[in-house]
Design a protein around this motif. Structure first.
Motif, PDB file in Angstrom:
ATOM      1  N   GLU A  59      -0.436 -10.210   3.145  1.00 12.32           N
ATOM      2  CA  GLU A  59       0.951  -9.790   2.924  1.00 12.32           C
ATOM      3  C   GLU A  59       0.994  -8.308   2.570  1.00 12.32           C
ATOM      4  O   GLU A  59       0.236  -7.835   1.711  1.00 12.32           O
ATOM      5  CB  GLU A  59       1.564 -10.615   1.793  1.00 12.32           C
ATOM      6  N   VAL A  60       1.880  -7.571   3.226  1.00  9.34           N
ATOM      7  CA  VAL A  60       2.019  -6.137   2.996  1.00  9.34           C
ATOM      8  C   VAL A  60       3.445  -5.825   2.579  1.00  9.34           C
ATOM      9  O   VAL A  60       4.403  -6.210   3.253  1.00  9.34           O
ATOM     10  CB  VAL A  60       1.669  -5.322   4.263  1.00  9.34           C
ATOM     11  N   GLU A  61       3.573  -5.138   1.470  1.00  8.19           N
ATOM     12  CA  GLU A  61       4.879  -4.634   1.038  1.00  8.19           C
ATOM     13  C   GLU A  61       4.939  -3.158   1.378  1.00  8.19           C
ATOM     14  O   GLU A  61       4.099  -2.378   0.945  1.00  8.19           O
ATOM     15  CB  GLU A  61       5.046  -4.842  -0.468  1.00  8.19           C
ATOM     16  N   MET A 498      -4.114  -3.738  -3.002  1.00 12.02           N
ATOM     17  CA  MET A 498      -4.683  -2.485  -2.496  1.00 12.02           C
ATOM     18  C   MET A 498      -3.514  -1.587  -2.142  1.00 12.02           C
ATOM     19  O   MET A 498      -2.699  -1.931  -1.287  1.00 12.02           O
ATOM     20  CB  MET A 498      -5.575  -2.740  -1.279  1.00 12.02           C
ATOM     21  N   ASN A 499      -3.424  -0.456  -2.826  1.00 11.42           N
ATOM     22  CA  ASN A 499      -2.279   0.436  -2.660  1.00 11.42           C
ATOM     23  C   ASN A 499      -2.652   1.684  -1.868  1.00 11.42           C
ATOM     24  O   ASN A 499      -3.755   2.219  -1.984  1.00 11.42           O
ATOM     25  CB  ASN A 499      -1.713   0.854  -4.011  1.00 11.42           C
ATOM     26  N   ILE A 500      -1.693   2.153  -1.074  1.00  8.22           N
ATOM     27  CA  ILE A 500      -1.835   3.375  -0.293  1.00  8.22           C
ATOM     28  C   ILE A 500      -0.748   4.341  -0.743  1.00  8.22           C
ATOM     29  O   ILE A 500       0.447   4.022  -0.672  1.00  8.22           O
ATOM     30  CB  ILE A 500      -1.699   3.091   1.215  1.00  8.22           C
ATOM     31  N   TYR A 501      -1.162   5.526  -1.230  1.00  9.66           N
ATOM     32  CA  TYR A 501      -0.217   6.520  -1.740  1.00  9.66           C
ATOM     33  C   TYR A 501      -0.255   7.776  -0.862  1.00  9.66           C
ATOM     34  O   TYR A 501      -1.239   8.039  -0.155  1.00  9.66           O
ATOM     35  CB  TYR A 501      -0.574   6.912  -3.179  1.00  9.66           C
ATOM     36  N   LEU A 511       3.116   3.872  -0.373  1.00 12.10           N
ATOM     37  CA  LEU A 511       3.576   3.724   1.002  1.00 12.10           C
ATOM     38  C   LEU A 511       3.426   2.272   1.443  1.00 12.10           C
ATOM     39  O   LEU A 511       4.253   1.749   2.195  1.00 12.10           O
ATOM     40  CB  LEU A 511       2.756   4.631   1.929  1.00 12.10           C
ATOM     41  N   ALA A 512       2.366   1.651   0.957  1.00  9.76           N
ATOM     42  CA  ALA A 512       2.133   0.233   1.248  1.00  9.76           C
ATOM     43  C   ALA A 512       1.345  -0.368   0.108  1.00  9.76           C
ATOM     44  O   ALA A 512       0.486   0.287  -0.499  1.00  9.76           O
ATOM     45  CB  ALA A 512       1.375   0.061   2.564  1.00  9.76           C
ATOM     46  N   SER A 513       1.649  -1.632  -0.192  1.00 12.02           N
ATOM     47  CA  SER A 513       0.921  -2.386  -1.210  1.00 12.02           C
ATOM     48  C   SER A 513       0.484  -3.703  -0.580  1.00 12.02           C
ATOM     49  O   SER A 513       1.330  -4.501  -0.163  1.00 12.02           O
ATOM     50  CB  SER A 513       1.812  -2.638  -2.428  1.00 12.02           C
TER      51      SER A 513
END
Length: 540
Positions: A59-61, A498-501, A511-513
């Protein structure tokens, strides 16, 4: 121990059980038999996970940047067995947690690194190898002798190494993916089937480089050669420096004569030099008995010495030495040459206790700028931030070159153990000398209430100005064109992501979690394996 993998003789099982019973009895007498129940490094999100899984289409937020493709992975300590005695954060078996990112989707895989130690203890069913956490007091001395007995009775074997590959992940000059621990040689890993991870085996070199390999080797971007060192504490020279070429051959190995045996976790590299930072965390077995502590003691009276050696130096050359007041250092952000000087940025600790259980303000890591004048032999260092943090990262293509930004896993208010990293700080190292020297923090990401993470990895945007061939003018304006990746754990609901900043804006909103299918324990170092590296490690 080869019998472990095939057929375990009855007499081998019997003597192993006898030794285990003796070791448990000693732990009981020491009052350590149940110490794992209160050890902070075995509780909360430091506690191990034992289920190895592979799951696709997580799942991606938010939206994963379309140009981001590869594997983000972190390795850390994850003991397969609860300790029978003492336990230190550095002791756990290595486990890799990895996210395969491709075409906007993510899969997750976690696997133990199948070291010789891991496989032997799995067969035995108990933690038979000695741990750092055991090395305290008179009982520690007894356990050292007990280890010798285990080896003589062939209950354990150190013929193929004795450590746990729990510290770092790097790709070497052959394209191999390596799991590292500074007390052993590397283990080769391989991602297959779009994200599944397997252990290939322990690396062996044709030329003797010693039995140790730093967890922080450096790749020379000009040659592709891998520079590394190994340190020991039993006899001089205490450090060996080596270079691996693009064919996997060791083309140089030479002693670095340290003034005393120390723990030395990282080193630095510039265009023409390698730099060894000898901090006074000194190996002294006497304190194990006299003070009942680990056999490494911070001795500020010895100061910190820095050795600078040319990369092209002959194997019998001596480095140029510099002296500074005492500090402890674990990780280097970057270093480069300019104006006849070596400039080095790294977090310093004013003092350090290896037990990792004392909440001392002096142990707060703060970024410092150190200047080594190669002409005069003078050295200076000063603090350049009030933001406490460690695990500094720069764009990998700029290692050893002048760069502007470093990204620091920063701590929250106060300082405690285990260390809690609550965000990411962006350090601007381009500020001219004398203009502003007290605060280089120019942007900060906050993970959020009750959340903590760890080391972040900077991944350049494809085609960004930080790619090879960029000039300094471009770097000063576009070097931060990329993404920051890290695992973040929510302590309130015990879930991980796992977060992308965005590294340029440093917005705290990812940008995505990506929601992890199970908890990801706090670990040590991370890596990003891009598509080119992914294909190379498949063939290596």
């Amino acid at each position: 121990v080869t019998a472990v993998a095939v057929c375990v003789p009855v007499f081998w099982i019997a003597r192993a059980r006898v030794l285990w019973a003796i070791e448990k009895s000693l732990s009981f007498l020491n009052g350590k038999s149940k110490s794992y129940k209160s050890n902070a490094y075995l509780l909360g999100n430091c506690a191990p996970v034992h289920t190895e899984i592979f799951q696709e289409a997580l799942e991606v937020e938010g939206t994963i940047p379309p140009e981001l493709s590869g594997v983000f992975a972190r390795v850390g300590p994850n003991p397969q067995h609860m300790p029978t005695g003492g336990y230190h954060w550095f002791d756990g078996d290595g486990m890799v947690h990895a996210c395969r990112i491709k075409n906007g989707t993510v899969s997750f895989c976690n696997r133990y690194v199948q070291t010789s130690r891991f496989k032997q203890e799995k067969a035995l069913g108990w933690p038979a190898f000695m741990k750092i956490g055991d090395m305290t007091g008179v009982s520690g001395l007894f356990l050292i002798l007990f280890k010798v007995l285990k080896k003589k009775l062939r209950v354990i074997s150190e013929a193929d190494g004795s450590q746990n590959a729990n510290t770092q992940l790097v790709c070497d000059s052959l394209g191999r993916l390596l799991a590292l621990n500074e007390g052993d040689l590397p283990y080769q890993l391989r991602f297959v089937c779009e994200g599944l991870l397997e252990t290939v085996g322990r690396i062996k070199f044709e030329r003797d480089v010693g039995a140790k390999f730093t967890a922080h080797p450096k790749t020379d971007s000009a040659t592709g050669h891998l520079h590394f060192f190994g340190y020991s504490v039993d006899k001089p020279p205490f450090c060996t420096y080596s270079v691996m070429d693009n064919n996997g051959e060791i083309i140089k190995t030479m002693p670095v004569n340290l003034p005393h045996p120390v723990m030395m976790h990282d080193f630095a590299m510039t265009e023409n030099h390698v730099i060894f930072i000898v901090c006074p965390l000194v190996f002294d077995p006497k304190v194990m008995i006299a003070e009942g502590t680990l056999p490494f003691k911070f001795m500020p009276e010895k100061g910190t010495q820095i050795a600078v050696l040319r990369k092209d130096a002959p194997e019998k050359a001596e480095p140029m030495w510099f002296s500074l007041p005492a500090f402890m250092l674990f990780h280097v952000a970057n270093s480069w040459e300019e104006g006849g000087c070596v400039h080095l940025y790294a977090p310093h600790l004013a003092s350090f206790n290896l037990s990792l259980d004392q909440n001392l303000e002096l142990e707060k890591p703060l970024m410092h700028h150190t200047v080594l004048n190669m002409k005069s032999g003078e050295a200076s260092t000063k603090c350049v931030t009030n933001t406490a943090g460690d695990f500094p990262q720069v764009s990998s293509g700029l290692m050893g070159k002048k760069c502007r930004y470093a990204y620091l896993a920063c701590m929250g208010k106060g300082h405690s153990y285990p260390p809690m990293f609550r965000g990411v700080a962006k350090m601007d190292m381009s500020v001219p000398e004398g203009e502003k020297t007290t605060e280089l923090n120019v942007g900060q990401i906050d993970f959020g209430s009750d959340k903590a993470g760890g080391e972040v990895i900077f991944v350049p945007r494809i085609g960004g100005a930080h790619q090879e061939g960029s000039n300094l003018g471009e770097l000063r304006t576009k070097e931060d064109d990329g993404f920051l990746l890290t695992f973040v754990h929510d302590e309130a609901n015990n879930k991980s992501e796992m977060n992308i900043y965005d590294a340029r804006t440093m917005s705290s909103t990812p940008l995505a979690s990506v929601k992890m299918p199970q908890r990801v324990p706090y670990g040590f170092h991370s890596a990003f394996i891009n598509e080119k590296q992914f294909k190379a490690q498949l063939k290596a």
